[in-house]
Motif scaffolding. Structure first.
Motif, PDB file in Angstrom:
ATOM      1  N   MET A   1       0.853  -1.179   0.000  1.00  0.00           N
ATOM      2  CA  MET A   1       0.000   0.000   0.000  1.00  0.00           C
ATOM      3  C   MET A   1       0.897   1.239   0.000  1.00  0.00           C
ATOM      4  O   MET A   1       1.796   1.362   0.813  1.00  0.00           O
ATOM      5  CB  MET A   1      -0.910  -0.017   1.232  1.00  0.00           C
ATOM      6  N   ASP A   2       0.603   2.169  -0.928  1.00  0.00           N
ATOM      7  CA  ASP A   2       1.374   3.408  -1.051  1.00  0.00           C
ATOM      8  C   ASP A   2       0.733   4.491  -0.187  1.00  0.00           C
ATOM      9  O   ASP A   2      -0.319   5.033  -0.523  1.00  0.00           O
ATOM     10  CB  ASP A   2       1.419   3.834  -2.529  1.00  0.00           C
ATOM     11  N   TRP A   3       1.365   4.806   0.941  1.00  0.00           N
ATOM     12  CA  TRP A   3       0.813   5.768   1.897  1.00  0.00           C
ATOM     13  C   TRP A   3       0.860   7.205   1.388  1.00  0.00           C
ATOM     14  O   TRP A   3       0.094   8.052   1.853  1.00  0.00           O
ATOM     15  CB  TRP A   3       1.551   5.670   3.231  1.00  0.00           C
ATOM     16  N   SER A   4       1.731   7.475   0.440  1.00  0.00           N
ATOM     17  CA  SER A   4       1.869   8.866  -0.017  1.00  0.00           C
ATOM     18  C   SER A   4       0.576   9.371  -0.665  1.00  0.00           C
ATOM     19  O   SER A   4       0.162  10.514  -0.420  1.00  0.00           O
ATOM     20  CB  SER A   4       3.046   9.003  -0.981  1.00  0.00           C
TER      21      SER A   4
ATOM     22  N   ILE B   1      -2.460   8.210  -0.084  1.00  0.00           N
ATOM     23  CA  ILE B   1      -3.473   8.301   0.969  1.00  0.00           C
ATOM     24  C   ILE B   1      -3.310   9.624   1.711  1.00  0.00           C
ATOM     25  O   ILE B   1      -4.296  10.326   1.981  1.00  0.00           O
ATOM     26  CB  ILE B   1      -3.358   7.099   1.938  1.00  0.00           C
ATOM     27  N   ILE B   2      -2.068   9.984   2.014  1.00  0.00           N
ATOM     28  CA  ILE B   2      -1.792  11.253   2.698  1.00  0.00           C
ATOM     29  C   ILE B   2      -2.182  12.439   1.816  1.00  0.00           C
ATOM     30  O   ILE B   2      -2.779  13.414   2.292  1.00  0.00           O
ATOM     31  CB  ILE B   2      -0.314  11.314   3.128  1.00  0.00           C
ATOM     32  N   ILE B   3      -1.860  12.366   0.532  1.00  0.00           N
ATOM     33  CA  ILE B   3      -2.197  13.455  -0.399  1.00  0.00           C
ATOM     34  C   ILE B   3      -3.702  13.684  -0.444  1.00  0.00           C
ATOM     35  O   ILE B   3      -4.178  14.819  -0.312  1.00  0.00           O
ATOM     36  CB  ILE B   3      -1.633  13.164  -1.813  1.00  0.00           C
ATOM     37  N   TRP B   4      -4.475  12.607  -0.610  1.00  0.00           N
ATOM     38  CA  TRP B   4      -5.935  12.772  -0.694  1.00  0.00           C
ATOM     39  C   TRP B   4      -6.532  13.203   0.635  1.00  0.00           C
ATOM     40  O   TRP B   4      -7.501  13.977   0.665  1.00  0.00           O
ATOM     41  CB  TRP B   4      -6.597  11.497  -1.210  1.00  0.00           C
ATOM     42  N   ALA B   5      -5.961  12.762   1.740  1.00  0.00           N
ATOM     43  CA  ALA B   5      -6.426  13.213   3.051  1.00  0.00           C
ATOM     44  C   ALA B   5      -6.159  14.708   3.219  1.00  0.00           C
ATOM     45  O   ALA B   5      -7.008  15.450   3.730  1.00  0.00           O
ATOM     46  CB  ALA B   5      -5.748  12.412   4.156  1.00  0.00           C
ATOM     47  N   LEU B   6      -4.987  15.161   2.778  1.00  0.00           N
ATOM     48  CA  LEU B   6      -4.663  16.585   2.846  1.00  0.00           C
ATOM     49  C   LEU B   6      -5.573  17.418   1.941  1.00  0.00           C
ATOM     50  O   LEU B   6      -6.027  18.496   2.338  1.00  0.00           O
ATOM     51  CB  LEU B   6      -3.196  16.830   2.487  1.00  0.00           C
ATOM     52  N   VAL B   7      -5.833  16.915   0.740  1.00  0.00           N
ATOM     53  CA  VAL B   7      -6.739  17.626  -0.168  1.00  0.00           C
ATOM     54  C   VAL B   7      -8.118  17.741   0.474  1.00  0.00           C
ATOM     55  O   VAL B   7      -8.753  18.801   0.442  1.00  0.00           O
ATOM     56  CB  VAL B   7      -6.816  16.932  -1.549  1.00  0.00           C
ATOM     57  N   PHE B   8      -8.564  16.658   1.096  1.00  0.00           N
ATOM     58  CA  PHE B   8      -9.861  16.684   1.772  1.00  0.00           C
ATOM     59  C   PHE B   8      -9.877  17.716   2.900  1.00  0.00           C
ATOM     60  O   PHE B   8     -10.803  18.520   2.996  1.00  0.00           O
ATOM     61  CB  PHE B   8     -10.207  15.290   2.323  1.00  0.00           C
ATOM     62  N   VAL B   9      -8.856  17.715   3.742  1.00  0.00           N
ATOM     63  CA  VAL B   9      -8.811  18.635   4.881  1.00  0.00           C
ATOM     64  C   VAL B   9      -8.759  20.087   4.410  1.00  0.00           C
ATOM     65  O   VAL B   9      -9.483  20.947   4.927  1.00  0.00           O
ATOM     66  CB  VAL B   9      -7.613  18.300   5.806  1.00  0.00           C
TER      67      VAL B   9
ATOM     68  N   LEU C   1      -9.550   9.080  -2.112  1.00  0.00           N
ATOM     69  CA  LEU C   1      -8.924   8.472  -0.935  1.00  0.00           C
ATOM     70  C   LEU C   1      -9.313   6.998  -0.816  1.00  0.00           C
ATOM     71  O   LEU C   1      -8.467   6.140  -0.539  1.00  0.00           O
ATOM     72  CB  LEU C   1      -9.335   9.234   0.325  1.00  0.00           C
ATOM     73  N   ILE C   2     -10.562   6.705  -1.072  1.00  0.00           N
ATOM     74  CA  ILE C   2     -11.017   5.299  -1.057  1.00  0.00           C
ATOM     75  C   ILE C   2     -10.278   4.501  -2.133  1.00  0.00           C
ATOM     76  O   ILE C   2      -9.847   3.373  -1.906  1.00  0.00           O
ATOM     77  CB  ILE C   2     -12.547   5.215  -1.239  1.00  0.00           C
ATOM     78  N   CYS C   3     -10.105   5.114  -3.306  1.00  0.00           N
ATOM     79  CA  CYS C   3      -9.360   4.444  -4.383  1.00  0.00           C
ATOM     80  C   CYS C   3      -7.907   4.206  -3.974  1.00  0.00           C
ATOM     81  O   CYS C   3      -7.311   3.185  -4.335  1.00  0.00           O
ATOM     82  CB  CYS C   3      -9.402   5.273  -5.663  1.00  0.00           C
ATOM     83  N   ALA C   4      -7.313   5.136  -3.229  1.00  0.00           N
ATOM     84  CA  ALA C   4      -5.928   4.971  -2.777  1.00  0.00           C
ATOM     85  C   ALA C   4      -5.817   3.866  -1.731  1.00  0.00           C
ATOM     86  O   ALA C   4      -4.813   3.159  -1.679  1.00  0.00           O
ATOM     87  CB  ALA C   4      -5.398   6.292  -2.217  1.00  0.00           C
ATOM     88  N   ILE C   5      -6.832   3.727  -0.903  1.00  0.00           N
ATOM     89  CA  ILE C   5      -6.818   2.692   0.134  1.00  0.00           C
ATOM     90  C   ILE C   5      -6.995   1.307  -0.482  1.00  0.00           C
ATOM     91  O   ILE C   5      -6.406   0.325  -0.026  1.00  0.00           O
ATOM     92  CB  ILE C   5      -7.911   2.980   1.195  1.00  0.00           C
ATOM     93  N   ILE C   6      -7.739   1.204  -1.584  1.00  0.00           N
ATOM     94  CA  ILE C   6      -8.077  -0.104  -2.177  1.00  0.00           C
ATOM     95  C   ILE C   6      -6.852  -0.935  -2.589  1.00  0.00           C
ATOM     96  O   ILE C   6      -6.877  -2.119  -2.287  1.00  0.00           O
ATOM     97  CB  ILE C   6      -9.080   0.076  -3.335  1.00  0.00           C
ATOM     98  N   PRO C   7      -5.821  -0.679  -3.154  1.00  0.00           N
ATOM     99  CA  PRO C   7      -5.193   0.434  -3.856  1.00  0.00           C
ATOM    100  C   PRO C   7      -5.419   0.355  -5.357  1.00  0.00           C
ATOM    101  O   PRO C   7      -5.395  -0.714  -5.952  1.00  0.00           O
ATOM    102  CB  PRO C   7      -3.720   0.269  -3.532  1.00  0.00           C
ATOM    103  N   ILE C   8      -5.596   1.526  -5.924  1.00  0.00           N
ATOM    104  CA  ILE C   8      -5.742   1.671  -7.374  1.00  0.00           C
ATOM    105  C   ILE C   8      -4.615   2.593  -7.829  1.00  0.00           C
ATOM    106  O   ILE C   8      -4.184   3.472  -7.077  1.00  0.00           O
ATOM    107  CB  ILE C   8      -7.133   2.235  -7.718  1.00  0.00           C
ATOM    108  N   ILE C   9      -4.183   2.438  -9.065  1.00  0.00           N
ATOM    109  CA  ILE C   9      -3.025   3.207  -9.551  1.00  0.00           C
ATOM    110  C   ILE C   9      -3.287   4.723  -9.457  1.00  0.00           C
ATOM    111  O   ILE C   9      -4.428   5.169  -9.618  1.00  0.00           O
ATOM    112  CB  ILE C   9      -2.633   2.808 -10.993  1.00  0.00           C
ATOM    113  N   PRO C  10      -2.258   5.510  -9.170  1.00  0.00           N
ATOM    114  CA  PRO C  10      -2.408   6.954  -8.948  1.00  0.00           C
ATOM    115  C   PRO C  10      -3.070   7.722 -10.085  1.00  0.00           C
ATOM    116  O   PRO C  10      -3.869   8.627  -9.832  1.00  0.00           O
ATOM    117  CB  PRO C  10      -0.971   7.426  -8.727  1.00  0.00           C
ATOM    118  N   ILE C  11      -2.788   7.367 -11.330  1.00  0.00           N
ATOM    119  CA  ILE C  11      -3.402   8.109 -12.447  1.00  0.00           C
ATOM    120  C   ILE C  11      -4.914   7.922 -12.430  1.00  0.00           C
ATOM    121  O   ILE C  11      -5.669   8.862 -12.713  1.00  0.00           O
ATOM    122  CB  ILE C  11      -2.785   7.706 -13.807  1.00  0.00           C
ATOM    123  N   PHE C  12      -5.370   6.733 -12.079  1.00  0.00           N
ATOM    124  CA  PHE C  12      -6.811   6.478 -11.992  1.00  0.00           C
ATOM    125  C   PHE C  12      -7.412   7.246 -10.815  1.00  0.00           C
ATOM    126  O   PHE C  12      -8.534   7.747 -10.906  1.00  0.00           O
ATOM    127  CB  PHE C  12      -7.073   4.965 -11.859  1.00  0.00           C
TER     128      PHE C  12
END
Length: 152
Positions: free
Chosen positions: A1-4, A6-14, A39-50
């Motif tokens: 799982m790529d945490w970067s 997940i962190i990016i989408w969490a920051l965008v959300f905040v 963020l859900i897509c990042a947790i699943i994980p799905i590729i960053p471009i998607f």
């Protein structure tokens, strides 16, 4: 799982949530929801471009679908209050108005303190046009042709 991501989408959300809470209009709510979906897509994980495409697509679709509805709900009709409704009415001077002195007018069955922005004196029983309200005073203008004007 790529945490970067997940962190990016969490920051965008905040960040978008803070902006949304700081403004009175719905400005970034669509991006908040889009970042949650990404963020859900990042947790699943799905590729960053998607994830990026999901964020952009879901935000755009939500914006297109809901913006006309929210814009309609956010527009407020301005209702004239007691003070606003005399603007544009004709009043009768009951106490002389001069550049140095605040006078009084009778308009719409009420008495108002009145001032004139022009350097003229307006005598008792002359008719005036109410142009604005400033505090508790009516700002008036002298009407030159006094004969055929009906007082409201």
């Amino acid at each position: 799982m790529d945490w970067s991501w997940i962190i990016i989408w969490a920051l965008v959300f905040v960040v978008t949530l803070i902006i949304e809470l700081a403004t009175s209009d719905l400005t970034t709510i669509w991006f908040c929801i889009g970042s949650l979906i990404a963020l859900i897509c990042a947790i699943i994980p799905i590729i960053p471009i998607f994830q990026i495409l999901v964020f952009a697509g879901s935000s755009a679709i939500l914006l297109l679908i809901t913006r006309p509805l929210t814009k309609k709900m956010m527009t407020r009709e301005i209702i004239s209050t007691n003070a606003d409704k005399i603007i544009g009415m004709i009043g009768l001077v009951t106490k002389k108005i001069s550049p140095e002195e605040i006078g009084e007018i009778k308009v719409d069955n009420g008495t108002w303190r009145a001032a004139c922005n022009e350097q003229v004196t307006i005598n008792i029983n002359e008719k005036v046009l109410v142009n604005a309200i400033s505090g508790n005073k009516a700002i008036v203008a002298k009407i030159n042709n006094q004969s055929n004007i009906e007082i409201l």
